[in-house]
Design an enzyme around this catalytic site. Sequence first.
Site, PDB file in Angstrom:
ATOM      1  N   GLN A 103       6.452  -2.273   7.627  1.00 49.66           N
ATOM      2  CA  GLN A 103       6.077  -1.097   6.853  1.00 49.66           C
ATOM      3  C   GLN A 103       7.146  -0.036   7.112  1.00 49.66           C
ATOM      4  OE1 GLN A 103       2.823   1.854   7.814  1.00 49.66           O
ATOM      5  NE2 GLN A 103       1.808   0.751   6.144  1.00 49.66           N
ATOM      6  N   ALA A 171       0.514   6.531   1.566  1.00 48.79           N
ATOM      7  CA  ALA A 171      -0.929   6.758   1.520  1.00 48.79           C
ATOM      8  C   ALA A 171      -1.346   7.946   2.379  1.00 48.79           C
ATOM      9  CB  ALA A 171      -1.662   5.501   1.994  1.00 48.79           C
ATOM     10  N   HIS A 172      -2.617   8.368   2.197  1.00 48.66           N
ATOM     11  CA  HIS A 172      -3.335   9.290   3.095  1.00 48.66           C
ATOM     12  C   HIS A 172      -2.727  10.686   3.155  1.00 48.66           C
ATOM     13  CE1 HIS A 172      -3.480   5.186   5.319  1.00 48.66           C
ATOM     14  NE2 HIS A 172      -4.360   5.189   4.334  1.00 48.66           N
ATOM     15  N   TYR A 174       0.112  11.486   3.888  1.00 49.27           N
ATOM     16  CA  TYR A 174       0.636  11.328   5.242  1.00 49.27           C
ATOM     17  C   TYR A 174       2.101  10.958   5.177  1.00 49.27           C
ATOM     18  CZ  TYR A 174       0.084   9.816  10.193  1.00 49.27           C
ATOM     19  OH  TYR A 174       0.151   9.678  11.551  1.00 49.27           O
TER      20      TYR A 174
END
Length: 264
Positions: A103, A171-172, A174
Amino acid sequence: MPKLSRLVSPWKIGKLELKNRIVMAPMTPVWANDDETPSDIEIAYWEERAKGGVSLIITEVNSVDPMHRYQPLSVGLHSDFQIPAHKRLTDAVHKHGAKIFPQISHPGPESLAPFYMNMPAVGPSVNRSESTGQVCRELADEELPALIEMYGDAARRAREAGYDGVELHMAHNYMLVGSFLSPLRNRRVEGEYVGSTIEGRVKLAVQVIKNIKEKAGSDYPLQVRISGDESVGGSNGRDVTDTQRIAPILEAAGVDCFHVSGGV
């Protein structure tokens, strides 16, 4: 077990065929070496997961920027010297028939640069990180091209290290791209990346995706981690309708698979 037949059947991400539909989601064990390379214990950890029969392992966040690490002992793919250590990891996992993605992300507002580099974290707007307690500075539009290049370079290193594809974190609300994508953190009112429109908020993500495909190859599998719904507790974050509008834009840019968390 007929009810499990689909779970154990092969499937594909782009042109990559996986032996079943069991995927290990990313997590950060905080076991990396000081230079942000995978340590022996970390390699052994992921190898054990591969032995268990999972078809795809998505490892922890790999920072794309040498000035901005995510955790004290998390990994990076920001420099060529890190490639051999990552190759040891991918070789260990591949021995057991599993595939593996790193990731990749720029920590953005969650960066530990205030502690390690005596410089502020960065983001789309001035925000305080709940994880570090530090306030980031707002990036200027002209600073973004260099950061976009870092993502593509990290993906190129991932391919050279034997990874089967990459997952891009957005995502998030973030880290960097996720912060630009969310009105909770992107409060820019001028320039190309304004937070008030979908086009402005998604622009950085599209540019990062295209850079990854350009440098790692159009055939290199790319999935993105994206929130389905961020509007928790009336927070005015992105809702599922917003995600439904964004997803086709990201797919057109080159995304092969979506890893959705939150509401769908």
